[in-house]
Design a protein around this motif. Structure first.
Motif, short mmCIF file in Angstrom:
data_model
loop_
_atom_site.label_atom_id
_atom_site.label_comp_id
_atom_site.label_asym_id
_atom_site.label_seq_id
_atom_site.Cartn_x
_atom_site.Cartn_y
_atom_site.Cartn_z
N HIS A 1 38.75 20.40 11.94
CA HIS A 1 39.93 19.77 11.79
C HIS A 1 40.79 20.99 11.22
O HIS A 1 40.29 21.59 10.28
CB HIS A 1 40.12 18.77 11.27
N TYR A 2 41.95 21.30 11.38
CA TYR A 2 42.87 21.81 10.77
C TYR A 2 44.04 21.21 10.35
O TYR A 2 44.64 20.46 11.26
CB TYR A 2 43.35 23.20 11.52
N TYR A 3 44.54 21.02 9.32
CA TYR A 3 45.64 20.11 8.61
C TYR A 3 46.58 20.85 8.07
O TYR A 3 46.65 22.20 7.27
CB TYR A 3 44.88 19.26 7.53
N PHE A 4 47.82 20.69 8.37
CA PHE A 4 49.03 21.07 8.16
C PHE A 4 50.23 20.17 7.84
O PHE A 4 50.35 18.97 8.31
CB PHE A 4 49.56 21.90 9.31
N ILE A 5 50.81 20.32 6.68
CA ILE A 5 51.86 19.76 6.20
C ILE A 5 53.16 20.41 5.99
O ILE A 5 52.81 21.69 5.68
CB ILE A 5 51.35 18.86 4.98
N CYS A 6 54.27 19.56 5.64
CA CYS A 6 55.58 20.37 5.14
C CYS A 6 55.54 20.08 3.67
O CYS A 6 55.38 18.98 3.39
CB CYS A 6 56.85 19.91 5.78
N SER A 7 55.88 21.02 2.62
CA SER A 7 55.67 20.57 1.46
C SER A 7 57.03 20.43 0.86
O SER A 7 57.31 20.22 -0.47
CB SER A 7 55.23 21.69 0.62
N PHE A 8 57.95 20.32 1.62
CA PHE A 8 59.66 19.80 1.01
C PHE A 8 59.42 18.42 0.63
O PHE A 8 58.69 17.83 1.26
CB PHE A 8 60.14 20.12 2.13
N PRO A 9 60.06 17.95 -0.56
CA PRO A 9 59.90 16.71 -1.04
C PRO A 9 60.27 15.57 0.15
O PRO A 9 61.16 15.74 0.88
CB PRO A 9 60.98 16.66 -1.95
#
Length: 180
Positions: free
Chosen positions: A103-111
């Motif tokens: 698994h590769y996990y990606f998110i956006c860190s903008f509030p």
């Protein structure tokens, strides 16, 4: 080996290589919507409809003024924890090459973006007979027995020249072995 048999083997090998030329596929995360919170993008549904493999390339296209991409672990993904990034991308046109199953996990860190659904879990299949990774043993792939017994591939459409690099190496080594 007689000349006609050599030519037949050579033609079969070339045909097999031609059919296996696609090693990876390039995926634009979110398709035409890209990586954003401005549209109704459900990245988990999007990812569940794909079959990701080692060698595939993930493209993240977004406005870098409003978004970024953070690769995180599972715990940070689930909790939208932006403090434990493995890597952060900020160009607005970032690519990530899958190098191993899992698994590769990606998110956006903008509030608020991750909590609003701007996150994706890329599940990579464990087996793909044509995948070339940095750890691939080319002598095994190019042995006459491996070439003769290679399963017929399910072709993906390559949309990026980077996908063909590994096959070019396999093709050159295979041709050199048959001529030798």
């Amino acid at each position: 080996m007689s000349r006609p048999i050599f030519h037949l083997m050579f033609m079969l090998m070339i045909e097999g290589v031609w059919m296996t030329m696609v090693i990876c596929e390039v995926y634009n995360i979110g398709d035409s919507d890209g990586w954003t919170t401005l549209v109704d993008s459900n990245y988990s549904t999007w990812a569940s409809l794909k079959e990701f493999r080692v060698g595939d390339i993930l493209l993240f296209n977004y406005n870098p003024t409003n978004h970024n991409v953070m690769q995180v672990n599972h715990v940070s993904f689930e909790s939208c924890n932006i403090t434990m990034s493995m890597k952060t991308y900020e160009s607005g046109n970032d690519s990530f090459t899958i190098t191993a199953p899992g698994h590769y996990y990606f998110i956006c860190s903008f509030p608020g973006h991750c909590d609003a659904g701007q996150k994706v879990d890329i599940r990579v299949l464990k087996k793909h007979p044509l995948a070339i990774s940095p750890h691939t043993n080319f002598s095994t792939l190019t042995s006459p027995k491996a070439i003769a017994m290679a399963p017929a591939p399910v072709a993906n459409v390559a949309t990026d020249s980077r996908c063909l690099l590994g096959t070019t190496v396999v093709t050159l080594v295979s041709c050199a072995m048959l001529v030798a």
